[in-house]
Design an enzyme around this catalytic site. Structure first.
Site, PDB file in Angstrom:
ATOM      1  N   TYR A  65       0.849  -1.189   0.000  1.00  0.00           N
ATOM      2  CA  TYR A  65       0.000   0.000   0.000  1.00  0.00           C
ATOM      3  C   TYR A  65       0.880   1.233   0.000  1.00  0.00           C
ATOM      4  O   TYR A  65       1.801   1.346   0.819  1.00  0.00           O
ATOM      5  CB  TYR A  65      -0.925   0.024   1.220  1.00  0.00           C
ATOM      6  CG  TYR A  65      -1.808   1.248   1.266  1.00  0.00           C
ATOM      7  CD1 TYR A  65      -2.836   1.426   0.328  1.00  0.00           C
ATOM      8  CD2 TYR A  65      -1.617   2.241   2.217  1.00  0.00           C
ATOM      9  CE1 TYR A  65      -3.645   2.558   0.348  1.00  0.00           C
ATOM     10  CE2 TYR A  65      -2.426   3.380   2.254  1.00  0.00           C
ATOM     11  CZ  TYR A  65      -3.435   3.529   1.319  1.00  0.00           C
ATOM     12  OH  TYR A  65      -4.230   4.646   1.357  1.00  0.00           O
ATOM     13  N   ASP A 106       9.358   3.004  -0.057  1.00  0.00           N
ATOM     14  CA  ASP A 106       8.263   3.669   0.645  1.00  0.00           C
ATOM     15  C   ASP A 106       8.418   3.369   2.135  1.00  0.00           C
ATOM     16  O   ASP A 106       8.034   2.311   2.618  1.00  0.00           O
ATOM     17  CB  ASP A 106       6.915   3.184   0.107  1.00  0.00           C
ATOM     18  CG  ASP A 106       5.750   3.901   0.787  1.00  0.00           C
ATOM     19  OD1 ASP A 106       6.000   4.735   1.690  1.00  0.00           O
ATOM     20  OD2 ASP A 106       4.596   3.623   0.414  1.00  0.00           O
ATOM     21  N   LYS A 108       3.902   9.711   8.435  1.00  0.00           N
ATOM     22  CA  LYS A 108       3.656   9.194   9.787  1.00  0.00           C
ATOM     23  C   LYS A 108       4.586   9.781  10.852  1.00  0.00           C
ATOM     24  O   LYS A 108       4.369  10.907  11.277  1.00  0.00           O
ATOM     25  CB  LYS A 108       3.644   7.668   9.758  1.00  0.00           C
ATOM     26  CG  LYS A 108       2.493   7.181   8.835  1.00  0.00           C
ATOM     27  CD  LYS A 108       2.113   5.738   8.903  1.00  0.00           C
ATOM     28  CE  LYS A 108       0.817   5.500   8.129  1.00  0.00           C
ATOM     29  NZ  LYS A 108       0.914   4.679   6.960  1.00  0.00           N
TER      30      LYS A 108
HETATM   31  C1  LIG Z   1       0.299   5.070   5.568  1.00  0.00           C
HETATM   32  C2  LIG Z   1       1.078   4.741   4.360  1.00  0.00           C
HETATM   33  C3  LIG Z   1       0.974   5.504   3.191  1.00  0.00           C
HETATM   34  C4  LIG Z   1      -0.036   6.590   3.012  1.00  0.00           C
HETATM   35  O1  LIG Z   1       0.140   7.661   3.883  1.00  0.00           O
HETATM   36  P1  LIG Z   1      -1.093   8.660   4.155  1.00  0.00           P
HETATM   37  O2  LIG Z   1      -0.496   9.702   5.039  1.00  0.00           O
HETATM   38  O3  LIG Z   1      -2.163   7.828   4.798  1.00  0.00           O
HETATM   39  O4  LIG Z   1      -1.528   9.196   2.847  1.00  0.00           O
HETATM   40  C5  LIG Z   1       1.820   5.207   2.131  1.00  0.00           C
HETATM   41  N1  LIG Z   1       2.710   4.210   2.214  1.00  0.00           N
HETATM   42  C6  LIG Z   1       2.839   3.454   3.322  1.00  0.00           C
HETATM   43  C7  LIG Z   1       3.870   2.378   3.365  1.00  0.00           C
HETATM   44  C8  LIG Z   1       2.017   3.681   4.418  1.00  0.00           C
HETATM   45  O5  LIG Z   1       2.125   2.901   5.504  1.00  0.00           O
END
Ligand SMILES: *Cc1c(COP(=O)(O)O)cnc(C)c1O
Length: 438
Positions: free
Chosen positions: A142, A237, A265
């Site tokens: 994701y 990511d 985050k």
């Molecule tokens: C949470 C997350 C996202 C998306 O971040 P948002 O701030 O919710 O848009 C993208 N990549 C990873 C790996 C994530 O855990």
């Protein structure tokens, strides 16, 4: 009717599903979500005064627990000077320097307002730099909700059995190739056939959004080799893993060298922040230096930057990550012992303070094996935990997180609660899984 139920009923008249982000609606586990009133340390309280030990921590950001006094103080001091200017500020530079010193490969970086914006922009700059359009991601990975990335994308989609979102043009989705996670041979095959047409590959170097999956060394090594060989930009990511496992990225721990890194985050300390960055050569494409446009009215917002700075300052404490690892191990060992004594097969995938309990006896190493977890047992377990005052992510395919405020006493208390919850789950299994409503 509880106050939470009443608020949820009203919210559903205002928001789709009653929420601002889908997993919060509890669709995968049933029932009505508690509306949270306040948090302190590792605990949260709902509007009906129920207390919970929080293992969600806003889906990762609160590694210091709720309301860390230093973070709160710096947020307030900064806000008093003005909340937003749409102009450069010193605190933004301060956070930028802290991020770059922890991620040396991010020679140039830009702040955005979410992880979604970070990955979306990372893909755009990869396309701009290579002049190619196709991208590669991994099943169950994701990376936020940008159109091109909503293909086989883990938790949200996976939970609801909707692998691809409606509203994403097929022409766009066609440009997104997917491969199974942790499968080096599939990588070699794809890159041999079409590597030269792929702008970038995006990967969670430790997966967290199909539940936690720690990759095999060979997978990441092969990914780096193939992308390098074919001129494909490699995006790590680390929105979830950045500053979660060490002061910096898991890329350091795994000796993984991406071209671009995306963050979110933890670097926002609980306020909306994302970042993307890489070599100066790639990032020179970004406007105003280059032709790839990307902007944001509130990007680099001083209050959010302050939350990030204060959080990272606290995370610099040397023993902090080994303590988190210890708590993680204690929790996982305890859960293993309980499940063995009750004869409920589980698999715990864990790295440091992030873990997932899968209800399966087989190893979980990719989306296919993750999806074999018995989500009906998870659902029952989740509900029993909630009754015990344990707040877990309401989906099998999310990670539990620990904070520095989950001390040994809290872990012990949690294990007693987990024991009672799993005991009742065992009884329910013995009764042949009677329907429990919702
Ligand atoms: C949470 C997350 C996202 C998306 O971040 P948002 O701030 O919710 O848009 C993208 N990549 C990873 C790996 C994530 O855990």
């Amino acid at each position: 009717m509880s106050r939470s139920e009443e608020l949820f009923r009203k919210s559903r008249q205002i928001f789709p599903g009653g929420v601002s982000s889908p997993v919060r609606a509890f669709k995968a586990v049933g029932g009505s979500p508690p509306f949270i009133d306040r948090g302190e340390g590792c605990r949260i309280w709902d509007v009906d005064q129920n207390e919970y030990i929080d293992f969600v921590l806003s889906y990762g950001p609160h590694i210091l627990g709720h309301n860390d006094p230093n973070v709160l103080q710096f947020i307030c001091d900064t806000a008093k000077k003005g909340i937003s200017f749409g102009a450069p500020t010193e605190v933004e530079l301060q956070l930028g320097e802290m991020v770059r010193s922890a991620f040396p490969l991010m020679e140039r970086l830009r702040f955005v307002n979410s992880g979604t914006e970070a990955t979306m922009s990372a893909i755009r700059v990869s396309r701009a730099h290579t002049g190619r359009t196709r991208i590669l991601k991994f099943e169950g990975g994701y990376h936020g909700h940008a159109d091109s990335l909503l293909v086989k994308s883990g938790s949200g989609g996976a939970t609801f059995g909707v692998p691809d979102s409606a509203g994403v043009p097929e022409v766009l989705a066609r440009e997104t190739l997917t491969l199974p996670y942790n499968n080096p041979q599939a990588l070699r095959d794809l890159f041999q056939r079409e590597g030269d047409t792929i702008a970038c590959a995006i990967v969670e170097p430790v997966a967290g959004n199909m539940g936690v999956i720690v990759p095999d060394d060979e997978f990441l090594r092969e990914l780096r080799t193939q992308t390098e060989h074919h001129g494909t930009i490699l995006i790590a990511d680390e929105v979830m893993t950045g500053f979660r496992q060490t002061y910096g990225g898991v890329q350091i721990l795994l000796a993984f060298e991406p071209d671009i890194t995306t963050l979110g985050k933890i670097i926002g300390g609980g306020l909306p922040v994302g970042a993307y960055g890489g070599s100066a050569d790639i990032m020179k494409n970004v406007s105003p230096d280059g032709p790839m446009y990307q902007a944001g009215t509130l990007s680099g917002n001083p209050v959010a930057m302050a939350a990030g700075v204060a959080t990272l300052q606290r995370l610099k404490t040397p023993a902090l990550y080994s303590l988190l690892e210890e708590k993680g191990r204690m929790l996982a060992d305890g859960l293993h012992a309980i499940s063995r004594s009750l004869g409920i097969p589980i698999r715990i995938n864990r790295m440091g303070s992030m873990m997932t309990v899968f209800f399966t006896s087989e190893p979980v190493k990719d989306w296919q094996s993750a999806s074999k977890s018995d989500t009906e047992i998870f659902r029952k377990f989740f509900k029993e935990c909630l009754l015990e005052g344990i707040y877990l992510p309401p989906s099998q395919f999310e990670a539990f997180f620990l904070s520095t405020r989950h001390d040994d006493g809290v872990i012990k208390e949690s294990l007693e609660k987990f024991h009672r919850a799993l005991y009742r789950t065992r009884e329910w299994l013995d009764q042949g899984r009677p329907e429990t409503g919702n």
